[in-house]
Design an enzyme around this catalytic site. Structure first.
Site, PDB file in Angstrom:
ATOM      1  N   LEU A  72       0.850  -1.200   0.000  1.00 56.40           N
ATOM      2  CA  LEU A  72       0.000   0.000   0.000  1.00 56.40           C
ATOM      3  C   LEU A  72       0.876   1.237   0.000  1.00 56.40           C
ATOM      4  CD1 LEU A  72      -2.513  -1.130   2.753  1.00 56.40           C
ATOM      5  CD2 LEU A  72      -2.914  -1.067   0.300  1.00 56.40           C
ATOM      6  N   TYR A 109      -7.254 -10.339   6.185  1.00 58.28           N
ATOM      7  CA  TYR A 109      -7.831  -9.025   5.877  1.00 58.28           C
ATOM      8  C   TYR A 109      -8.166  -8.787   4.416  1.00 58.28           C
ATOM      9  CZ  TYR A 109      -2.784  -8.291   5.214  1.00 58.28           C
ATOM     10  OH  TYR A 109      -1.477  -8.407   4.844  1.00 58.28           O
ATOM     11  N   LYS A 161      -9.595   1.520   3.483  1.00 58.86           N
ATOM     12  CA  LYS A 161      -9.943   0.902   2.191  1.00 58.86           C
ATOM     13  C   LYS A 161     -11.308   1.389   1.743  1.00 58.86           C
ATOM     14  CE  LYS A 161      -7.677  -3.352   3.687  1.00 58.86           C
ATOM     15  NZ  LYS A 161      -7.815  -4.731   4.163  1.00 58.86           N
ATOM     16  N   CYS A 164      34.952  -3.584  34.249  1.00 55.86           N
ATOM     17  CA  CYS A 164      33.646  -4.041  34.738  1.00 55.86           C
ATOM     18  C   CYS A 164      33.220  -3.187  35.939  1.00 55.86           C
ATOM     19  CB  CYS A 164      33.727  -5.514  35.139  1.00 55.86           C
ATOM     20  SG  CYS A 164      32.203  -6.095  35.903  1.00 55.86           S
ATOM     21  N   CYS A 224      32.365  -9.023  30.554  1.00 58.96           N
ATOM     22  CA  CYS A 224      33.298  -9.114  31.671  1.00 58.96           C
ATOM     23  C   CYS A 224      33.764 -10.571  31.715  1.00 58.96           C
ATOM     24  CB  CYS A 224      32.613  -8.737  32.982  1.00 58.96           C
ATOM     25  SG  CYS A 224      33.610  -9.228  34.404  1.00 58.96           S
TER      26      CYS A 224
HETATM   27  S1  IVH Z   1      -4.664  -4.838   2.840  1.00 54.37           S
HETATM   28  C1  IVH Z   1      -3.504  -4.580  -1.925  1.00 54.37           C
HETATM   29  N1  IVH Z   1      -4.975  -4.705   5.409  1.00 54.37           N
HETATM   30  O1  IVH Z   1       0.632  -3.946   5.187  1.00 54.37           O
HETATM   31  C2  IVH Z   1      -2.951  -4.574  -0.557  1.00 54.37           C
HETATM   32  N2  IVH Z   1      -2.752  -4.925   4.586  1.00 54.37           N
HETATM   33  O2  IVH Z   1       1.977  -2.095   2.790  1.00 54.37           O
HETATM   34  C3  IVH Z   1      -3.871  -5.184   0.414  1.00 54.37           C
HETATM   35  N3  IVH Z   1      -1.049  -5.084   6.374  1.00 54.37           N
HETATM   36  O3  IVH Z   1       0.961  -5.781   2.219  1.00 54.37           O
HETATM   37  C4  IVH Z   1      -3.341  -5.148   1.800  1.00 54.37           C
HETATM   38  N4  IVH Z   1      -2.436  -4.933   8.058  1.00 54.37           N
HETATM   39  O4  IVH Z   1       1.380  -6.930   4.587  1.00 54.37           O
HETATM   40  C5  IVH Z   1      -4.089  -4.810   4.404  1.00 54.37           C
HETATM   41  N5  IVH Z   1      -5.453  -4.602   7.676  1.00 54.37           N
HETATM   42  C6  IVH Z   1      -4.560  -4.722   6.685  1.00 54.37           C
HETATM   43  C7  IVH Z   1      -3.172  -4.860   6.941  1.00 54.37           C
HETATM   44  C8  IVH Z   1      -2.290  -4.945   5.848  1.00 54.37           C
HETATM   45  C9  IVH Z   1      -1.175  -5.079   7.704  1.00 54.37           C
HETATM   46  C10 IVH Z   1       0.252  -5.187   5.660  1.00 54.37           C
HETATM   47  C11 IVH Z   1       0.254  -6.111   4.484  1.00 54.37           C
HETATM   48  C12 IVH Z   1       0.351  -5.196   3.301  1.00 54.37           C
HETATM   49  C13 IVH Z   1       1.128  -4.064   3.890  1.00 54.37           C
HETATM   50  C14 IVH Z   1       0.844  -2.792   3.134  1.00 54.37           C
END
Ligand code: IVH
Length: 668
Positions: free
Chosen positions: A84, A225, A288, A406, A424
């Protein structure tokens, strides 16, 4: 039991165990006692051993691990595993919202989720069964870590409910709970191993282990997720997530639909503080767009989706004064510099001390007494100094010089080439090392002398009654009675505890000796391999490397330990006091000589044994297992995916290659 009955029983036990697993690890509502669970698991493992044809790749028995993956296979992702784009301020989030709105005809609905700080994983399910688990890798291709992932108990091996697509992928983050991380580090500290830096590195390191039994011991967990596939039940992210919860997946309860930017901001502000209360590390919030239709309209850049953004939390930071630097000496003699700070509030706690790690860090930060410093609490549990406010540096400040002697005993410190820490070397004359070693010796998992706790050891040491662990067995009740705080009953209690410890088995005595890098498991392996201390004491590095899972660091440490006169004297005295320095007859009973004089090299993955298990079986039957094929090797015991190099070498030297079945015949 007939074959047919065994098949039914295996299916019934598997179903029940998975249901209990789900209740315990996903719902956190246990429905049976640990004892009942373990009994069922034992029965299942026994039946699967007896009827290997009914061992399914989705069996809950795989949760305990034991599969060895020599090299992880590279697998191409069906859908690239993107990351992301990051944002570091609320303004960045406002810009994101603006961009999204501009591209869409309808108002977006956002979903806010925590950003778990772990290790990304993609799980593929086909016909409701876990087919494959692959790491992110370079985003295009990753490593197949299925055997390791199967040990994570909250990840379903078979799905519940209905309505899941024939084949789909679900992505999530594997992490190490803070409690597990802290427990592992406590243990590492006890045996003098370097501490794991933070839960994220610990989780990533664990996933790369070759032995899945080791992964199972590390108690990792996972939040899912992101669902990907052709026939998903809904066209909204949240609805699909809630549905996948019904299929048995662990979804984070703090996911929230936000209908406006203001609601998003509230979520960010709330979790910036509240995250410190969680049992897992988070490093931000992921925002998102909920609707898939809108996600499609927004599309992707080359590297990341335009429909999501990661807001990164700022690490909690405070500014305070560095009052002094002190140096702590651990049981192994390792020196840890500690910054003593003017107390300051940081992420809900008062911070008075921060770790300065080692001499290099102090040098790099050029941190000086009297400096105004920035203190941060990141993934690490102990706060650290991340910088100095040079504008506030007093004009008469002087550069910090790392100590050369020491602080406890005055000995000149040493620093080995490959280590960051100073040590030590005066291990028999430096108080915290002496007391620390005795604390280790009396520890519950070593000699288990509960009546000799830390305070009592210190008191006895200061009174001149104890200088090392062997002195414990020379203690006289009358001497104890002369000390403050001791009466007849409490003194007798100490003597009883010492007496009872004499029956501790060899492997615990060996662990109690406190050989650097030799933890409980290693002590057990050494005890089983060498059977008595005399054989271990004269073993050279090569012979030690022949023991399964003993690497160069441990081998060298054992040889070093027994080349010290003081350590030899310690063993001599403890022997005189009647401690167990060989495996008892009872333990040795199950042993045979069927493989006496034979040397095996074990390679690959076996259906009915873990690699350690098969090596233990060789040793139990009088054989030896070594690491590489040579003229002296009697058999190369090869399982699935045995090393091609080993097979070639065996062939060229005329060493016989056998499989698991032939091996079983040899010991039958
Ligand atoms: S969604 C298309 N949701 O953070 C990408 N990623 O740099 C969908 N991560 O690659 C990822 N928590 O490894 C998503 N609630 C979450 C997340 C999450 C951690 C990590 C994951 C991702 C990176 C993003």
């Amino acid at each position: 039991m007939t074959r047919e009955q065994a098949k039914k029983r295996i299916a019934a036990l598997s179903g029940e165990l998975e249901e209990h697993n789900y209740r315990y690890y996903v719902l956190a509502e246990p429905s049976v006692s640990d004892f009942e669970f373990d009994k069922m698991m034992e029965e299942l493992i026994l039946l699967e051993k007896k009827y290997p044809e009914f061992l399914s790749p989705q069996s809950p028995s795989l949760r305990v691990g034991g599969t060895v993956t020599r090299e992880f296979k590279t697998v191409k992702h069906k859908y690239p595993m993107l990351s992301l784009s990051n944002s570091y301020s609320e303004d960045d989030v406002r810009d994101f919202d603006e961009r999204v709105r501009k591209s869409l005809s309808e108002k977006p609905e956002y979903v806010c989720e925590l950003k778990y700080d772990g290790f990304a994983i993609g799980l593929t399910y086909a016909q409701g069964e876990l087919l494959r688990a692959v790491t992110r890798g370079d985003g295009e291709k990753g490593d197949d870590v299925t055997a390791n992932v199967k040990t994570i108990r909250s990840i379903p091996l078979r799905l519940k409910g209905r309505g899941y697509p024939d084949e789909f992928e679900i992505r999530g983050e594997i992490y190490m709970p803070r409690k597990v991380f802290e427990a592992i580090n406590r243990e590492r500290e006890e045996i003098g191993d370097a501490l794991l830096a933070n839960p994220r590195n610990a989780a990533a390191g664990t996933m790369k282990q070759q032995d899945s039994a080791e992964v199972a011991r590390r108690r990792l967990d996972c939040f899912l997720y992101f669902l990907l596939g052709e026939d998903l039940p809904y066209d909204e992210h949240v609805k699909n997530m809630l549905k996948s919860k019904e299929w048995g997946f662990r979804i984070n309860p703090h996911m929230k639909i936000c209908r406006s930017l203001e609601e998003v901001m509230k979520y960010l502000v709330y979790w910036d503080k509240a995250r410190h209360e969680l049992d897992y590390d988070t490093d931000g919030v992921v925002i998102k767009v909920n609707s898939y239709k809108q996600q499609q309209q927004l599309g992707f850049t080359a590297k990341s989706p335009r429909w999501a953004i990661a807001y990164k939390f700022k690490a909690a930071q405070a500014v305070t004064l560095l009052e002094s630097i002190s140096y702590q000496v651990g049981r192994t003699g390792a020196i840890t510099p500690v910054a003593n700070l003017k107390p300051v509030q940081l992420a809900g706690t008062t911070v008075k001390r921060a770790s300065l790690h080692n001499a290099d860090i102090i040098e790099k930060l050029d941190v000086r007494i009297g400096d105004t410093v920035f203190v941060e609490k990141g993934g690490e549990i102990i706060p650290k100094i991340v910088g100095v406010d040079l504008k506030k540096r007093p004009s008469d400040s002087r550069k910090s010089h790392y100590i050369s002697k020491c602080p406890e005993c005055g000995a000149t410190l040493v620093r080995r080439d490959d280590e960051a820490q100073h040590f030590c070397p005066n291990d028999t004359g430096c108080a915290p090392q002496i007391v620390g070693k005795m604390e280790h010796f009396t520890h519950r998992r070593a000699m288990n002398i509960e009546s000799l706790g830390s305070e009592t050891i210190l008191q006895f040491f200061e009174a001149g009654l104890l200088k090392n662990a062997a002195d414990i067995y020379d203690l006289k009740k009358n001497d104890i009675l002369k000390l403050e705080r001791f009466k007849e009953k409490s003194a007798q209690n100490v003597m009883d505890g010492i007496e009872a410890s004499r029956s501790a088995p060899f492997e615990r005595v060996l662990f109690a000796l406190g050989i650097r890098h030799v933890g409980e498991t290693t002590a057990k392996k050494l005890a089983w391999h060498f059977r008595e201390i005399d054989a271990l004491m004269i073993a050279n590095e090569m012979q030690l490397l022949d023991v399964g899972d003993i690497g160069e660091v441990i081998a060298k440490s054992v040889v070093d330990h027994f080349s010290s006169k003081d350590n030899l004297e310690m063993v001599r005295r403890l022997k005189k006091h009647g401690l167990n320095f060989k495996l008892s007859d009872e333990v040795l009973k199950g042993r045979t000589d069927k493989l006496a004089g034979m040397t095996f090299v074990v390679s690959g993955v076996f259906a009915n044994f873990s690699r350690d298990g098969i090596k233990a079986e060789i040793e139990k039957n009088g054989g030896k297992s070594t690491g590489s094929v040579s003229k002296k090797t009697s058999y190369l015991l090869a399982g699935d995916e045995a090393g091609p190099e080993k097979l070639r070498k065996a062939e060229s030297l005329g060493v016989k290659v056998i499989g698991e079945e032939e091996f079983r015949k040899l010991i039958r």
